[in-house]
Design an enzyme around this catalytic site. Structure first.
Site, mmCIF file in Angstrom:
data_model
loop_
_atom_site.group_PDB
_atom_site.id
_atom_site.type_symbol
_atom_site.label_atom_id
_atom_site.label_comp_id
_atom_site.label_asym_id
_atom_site.label_seq_id
_atom_site.Cartn_x
_atom_site.Cartn_y
_atom_site.Cartn_z
ATOM 1 N N CYS A 1 -0.391 1.227 13.443
ATOM 2 C CA CYS A 1 0.481 2.322 12.825
ATOM 3 C C CYS A 1 1.003 3.375 14.186
ATOM 4 C CB CYS A 1 0.303 2.809 11.762
ATOM 5 S SG CYS A 1 0.081 1.778 10.288
ATOM 6 N N ASN B 1 -8.806 3.178 8.613
ATOM 7 C CA ASN B 1 -8.065 1.972 9.167
ATOM 8 C C ASN B 1 -8.475 1.861 10.746
ATOM 9 O OD1 ASN B 1 -6.149 4.294 8.492
ATOM 10 N ND2 ASN B 1 -4.939 3.078 10.188
ATOM 11 N N GLY C 1 0.672 -1.184 0.065
ATOM 12 C CA GLY C 1 0.087 -0.133 0.054
ATOM 13 C C GLY C 1 0.877 1.286 -0.156
ATOM 14 N N HIS D 1 -1.398 -7.549 2.341
ATOM 15 C CA HIS D 1 -1.363 -8.290 3.539
ATOM 16 C C HIS D 1 -2.572 -7.792 4.504
ATOM 17 C CE1 HIS D 1 -0.092 -4.921 6.546
ATOM 18 N NE2 HIS D 1 -0.094 -4.325 5.443
ATOM 19 N N GLN E 1 -7.753 -0.792 3.330
ATOM 20 C CA GLN E 1 -8.585 -1.353 4.403
ATOM 21 C C GLN E 1 -9.895 -2.099 3.910
ATOM 22 O OE1 GLN E 1 -8.208 -2.730 7.068
ATOM 23 N NE2 GLN E 1 -6.230 -1.706 8.000
ATOM 24 N N THR F 1 12.299 -6.778 -11.677
ATOM 25 C CA THR F 1 11.962 -8.114 -12.135
ATOM 26 C C THR F 1 10.667 -8.485 -11.013
ATOM 27 O OG1 THR F 1 14.029 -8.875 -12.743
ATOM 28 C CG2 THR F 1 12.528 -10.440 -12.323
#
Length: 368
Positions: free
Chosen positions: A320, A149, A69, A199, A177, A235
């Protein structure tokens, strides 16, 4: 341990892990190679791209894979800023954004860009009227999160999109979220950019995606070879691309289940029964994610509550900002009182949460 912190991160779904295995122990070709190893890898990446696109109703060539994100948000904010500098230097965001949006904006301030912040009401909803007033002839981008969030409050994204179109301004929404929890249709929303974080929907950490509406070109954040159609060098991370694709495929089916929503409502109703006016819901009672409860137990401190809950994983404000003893910036922007803010705890449920676990948490809260 009881895990009620799904907004911070999710476990990897077993089907997702199984999908990764063939590319961990074999099928290791470079997707840019023309031999059979490379062709096999390329097909896997493009299949995953299609799975991500299907979840949000766009075409596969409108999806680029990123590391998560934060990279997706930085790509849009800095990319638009640098590409459209000749048009203007003004960006509009909101007071409740994630640091992955606020900090890139702060960085651009140092480069003489102007940043405006739309306020929110007591439920944490951005005022569309105020946001429109902030747009001027120099505005090149509006970035407002799809859902918050910390509180789970959903934003009026479609209305903001219409305002942006009317004013000829590009619009980005961070849906980290929201994707996998509520239906997301970029055609219906009308957004130009949309951020996805793997995730948050049962894929590994370190993988994400960015939707860029067809026809829009911005300066890449990462320069190098022509990967991702020249929009993001490096890559391809085949193993994690495949994981995100599978997670999006599963999420599309899981949206049909009402398990998490029902469990969250059960949790909230029980809390109201037990604590009455000693409990306060932070955020909108209806316009919010189906898995998120940000509650304040008045007269208590969030740290004390988590300590008393023992081996229950939850968050104070947001992951966070964990460890802060002051009211979170999001709750402060909503006008939540200091007492209520200090007693705020976020419980976020997920695919593997059970009713027995909720009952155990309720029992522990009652003892506290």
């Amino acid at each position: 341990m009881i895990y009620l912190d799904y907004n911070a991160t999710t476990p990897i779904d077993k089907e997702v892990a199984d999908a990764m295995i063939p590319y961990l122990y074999g099928n290791y070709g470079n997707p840019s190679s023309t031999h059979e190893f490379g062709v096999t890898a390329k097909k896997a990446v493009e299949k995953a791209r299609g799975q991500v696109a299907a979840l949000i109703n766009c075409t596969p060539d409108e999806i680029i894979f990123t590391s998560g994100g934060s990279e997706s948000n930085n790509t849009v904010i800095k990319g638009v800023a640098f590409t459209y500098r000749s048009k203007g230097n003004h960006i509009v965001t909101s007071t409740i954004e994630h640091p992955a949006v606020l900090n890139p904006c702060n960085y651009l301030k140092e480069l003489d860009y102007n940043i405006s912040y739309a306020a929110v009401d007591e439920y944490g909803i951005v005022s569309t009227g105020e946001l429109e007033k902030l747009i001027d002839s120099q505005t090149i981008l509006v970035t407002v999160m799809h859902s918050n969030n910390e509180t789970g409050t959903l934003q009026p994204i479609k209305e903001i999109s219409e305002i942006c179109k009317k004013n000829g301004v590009l619009f980005h929404t961070d849906a980290s979220q929201s994707v996998g929890k509520v239906p997301i249709d970029v055609q219906e929303l009308g957004v130009d950019f949309l951020t996805i974080a793997g995730h948050k929907l049962y894929a590994p950490k370190g993988i994400g995606a960015l939707y860029i509406r067809k026809g829009i070109k911005i300066e890449p954040l990462i320069h190098g070879a022509g990967h991702e159609r020249g929009r993001r060098a490096g890559t391809e991370n085949i193993v994690f691309d495949v994981a995100l694709g599978k997670a999006c495929e599963i999420a599309g089916k899981a949206l049909e289940s009402d398990h998490v929503r029902q469990l969250t409502e059960y949790f909230l109703n029980k809390l109201k029964e037990m604590f009455g006016d000693k409990i306060q819901l932070n955020g909108h009672s209806e316009k919010r994610l189906p898995n998120t409860l940000n509650i304040s137990l008045l007269g208590f401190n969030g740290h004390e509550i988590l300590s008393g809950l023992g081996d229950v994983a939850a968050s104070i404000g947001s992951a966070c900002h964990s460890g802060l003893t002051t009211i979170s910036p999001v709750l402060k922007a909503m006008g939540v009182s200091g007492e209520a803010g200090r007693g705020a705890v976020r419980f976020s449920l997920g695919r593997y949460t059970t009713r027995d676990e909720i009952d155990e948490v309720l029992d522990r809260l009652n003892k506290i």
